[in-house]
Design a protein around this motif. Structure first.
Motif, PDB file in Angstrom:
ATOM      1  N   PRO A 106       0.814  -1.222   0.000  1.00 47.65           N
ATOM      2  CA  PRO A 106       0.000   0.000   0.000  1.00 47.65           C
ATOM      3  C   PRO A 106       0.847   1.270   0.000  1.00 47.65           C
ATOM      4  CG  PRO A 106      -0.721  -1.534   1.719  1.00 47.65           C
ATOM      5  CD  PRO A 106       0.591  -2.033   1.199  1.00 47.65           C
ATOM      6  N   GLN A 107       0.419   2.227  -0.797  1.00 46.27           N
ATOM      7  CA  GLN A 107       0.937   3.590  -0.807  1.00 46.27           C
ATOM      8  C   GLN A 107       2.449   3.700  -0.995  1.00 46.27           C
ATOM      9  OE1 GLN A 107      -0.620   5.780   2.545  1.00 46.27           O
ATOM     10  NE2 GLN A 107      -2.719   5.209   2.074  1.00 46.27           N
ATOM     11  N   VAL A 108       3.051   2.816  -1.780  1.00 45.13           N
ATOM     12  CA  VAL A 108       4.501   2.877  -1.987  1.00 45.13           C
ATOM     13  C   VAL A 108       4.887   3.798  -3.142  1.00 45.13           C
ATOM     14  CG1 VAL A 108       4.972   0.630  -0.962  1.00 45.13           C
ATOM     15  CG2 VAL A 108       4.550   0.792  -3.423  1.00 45.13           C
ATOM     16  N   GLY A 109       3.906   4.230  -3.941  1.00 48.36           N
ATOM     17  CA  GLY A 109       4.189   5.114  -5.061  1.00 48.36           C
ATOM     18  C   GLY A 109       3.259   6.304  -5.053  1.00 48.36           C
ATOM     19  N   GLN A 110       3.561   7.239  -5.962  1.00 48.37           N
ATOM     20  CA  GLN A 110       2.712   8.410  -6.100  1.00 48.37           C
ATOM     21  C   GLN A 110       2.759   8.930  -7.528  1.00 48.37           C
ATOM     22  OE1 GLN A 110       4.325  12.069  -4.290  1.00 48.37           O
ATOM     23  NE2 GLN A 110       6.029  10.785  -3.598  1.00 48.37           N
ATOM     24  N   LYS A 111       1.629   9.426  -7.957  1.00 49.86           N
ATOM     25  CA  LYS A 111       1.533  10.062  -9.262  1.00 49.86           C
ATOM     26  C   LYS A 111       0.180  10.756  -9.330  1.00 49.86           C
ATOM     27  CE  LYS A 111       2.477   9.230 -14.150  1.00 49.86           C
ATOM     28  NZ  LYS A 111       2.745   8.210 -15.169  1.00 49.86           N
ATOM     29  N   PHE A 112       0.131  11.851 -10.053  1.00 49.35           N
ATOM     30  CA  PHE A 112      -1.102  12.618 -10.217  1.00 49.35           C
ATOM     31  C   PHE A 112      -1.707  13.032  -8.872  1.00 49.35           C
ATOM     32  CE2 PHE A 112      -1.501   9.744 -14.138  1.00 49.35           C
ATOM     33  CZ  PHE A 112      -0.790  10.625 -14.942  1.00 49.35           C
ATOM     34  N   GLY A 113      -0.850  13.303  -7.895  1.00 49.87           N
ATOM     35  CA  GLY A 113      -1.306  13.814  -6.616  1.00 49.87           C
ATOM     36  C   GLY A 113      -1.973  12.804  -5.710  1.00 49.87           C
ATOM     37  N   ARG A 114      -1.715  11.520  -5.935  1.00 46.07           N
ATOM     38  CA  ARG A 114      -2.306  10.520  -5.048  1.00 46.07           C
ATOM     39  C   ARG A 114      -1.317   9.383  -4.802  1.00 46.07           C
ATOM     40  NH1 ARG A 114      -4.834   9.235 -10.103  1.00 46.07           N
ATOM     41  NH2 ARG A 114      -4.849   6.996 -10.503  1.00 46.07           N
ATOM     42  N   TRP A 115      -1.519   8.670  -3.698  1.00 44.25           N
ATOM     43  CA  TRP A 115      -0.717   7.503  -3.370  1.00 44.25           C
ATOM     44  C   TRP A 115      -1.172   6.338  -4.229  1.00 44.25           C
ATOM     45  CZ3 TRP A 115       3.367   8.930  -1.093  1.00 44.25           C
ATOM     46  CH2 TRP A 115       3.365   9.886  -0.084  1.00 44.25           C
ATOM     47  N   LEU A 116      -0.222   5.479  -4.567  1.00 40.77           N
ATOM     48  CA  LEU A 116      -0.516   4.307  -5.388  1.00 40.77           C
ATOM     49  C   LEU A 116      -0.085   3.041  -4.658  1.00 40.77           C
ATOM     50  CD1 LEU A 116       0.845   5.658  -8.798  1.00 40.77           C
ATOM     51  CD2 LEU A 116      -1.532   5.630  -8.008  1.00 40.77           C
ATOM     52  N   ASP A 117      -0.924   2.024  -4.763  1.00 36.74           N
ATOM     53  CA  ASP A 117      -0.613   0.707  -4.214  1.00 36.74           C
ATOM     54  C   ASP A 117       0.003  -0.155  -5.321  1.00 36.74           C
ATOM     55  OD1 ASP A 117      -1.960   1.691  -2.004  1.00 36.74           O
ATOM     56  OD2 ASP A 117      -3.745   0.464  -2.320  1.00 36.74           O
TER      57      ASP A 117
END
Length: 167
Positions: free
Chosen positions: A142-153
């Motif tokens: 969970p939440q290890v990346g980010q793009k477009f202003g949001r966390w990515l799983d």
């Protein structure tokens, strides 16, 4: 037709890559590349014995797939991580599955034991494609990346390519 990429494919591969950078969370980069960068990338992969396959139809490159080392340590030498990308207009017609089938066959021929997919967990089409090809989800970070202003799983999937009991 699926075939090995050549330097002449670099501009088309760059265009597909850049569209994914700009428009999707399939690639967690924000920097676009040019044809020269992709030509160097194709050459470097070839020099390392790594495939870059393209899907070509009517003279146009509609997608590409590749794999490379999963981790740099020696113990991971039989495991690869792959990427597959299609132009937006080429999605949903089985081209991704065809590219993946060719890439999996290449990996098996090269003695690879496990192929790993690291996918944005919200990318349902990519998750379905991989599951149809036999990949099993083995974890979500969970939440290890980010793009477009949001966390990515990040979902991790794997496909065991052979039944060797030992390396």
């Amino acid at each position: 037709m699926i075939r090995p990429a050549t330097p002449l494919d670099a501009a088309a591969i760059a265009a597909i890559y850049n569209a994914a950078v700009r428009e999707t969370t399939a690639i967690w980069n924000t920097t676009e590349v040019d044809a020269a960068d992709r030509a160097d990338w194709i050459a470097a992969r070839a020099a390392s014995g790594l495939p870059v396959l393209v899907f070509e139809a009517a003279g146009a490159v509609l997608g590409y797939a590749t794999y490379g080392p999963f981790r740099p340590q020696d113990g991971f030498c039989a495991t690869v991580e792959h990427s597959v990308y299609l132009a937006a207009e080429a999605r949903g017609a089985g081209r991704g599955a065809a590219l993946m089938a060719a890439l999996i066959a290449h990996a098996r021929g090269a003695g690879v034991h496990v192929m790993v997919a690291a996918i944005d967990a919200s990318n349902a089409p990519s998750m379905r494609l991989h599951e149809r090809l036999g990949f099993a989800q083995v974890g979500v970070m969970p939440q290890v990346g980010q793009k477009f202003g949001r966390w990515l799983d990040l979902a991790l999937l794997q496909l065991v390519l052979d039944e060797r009991p030992q390396p």
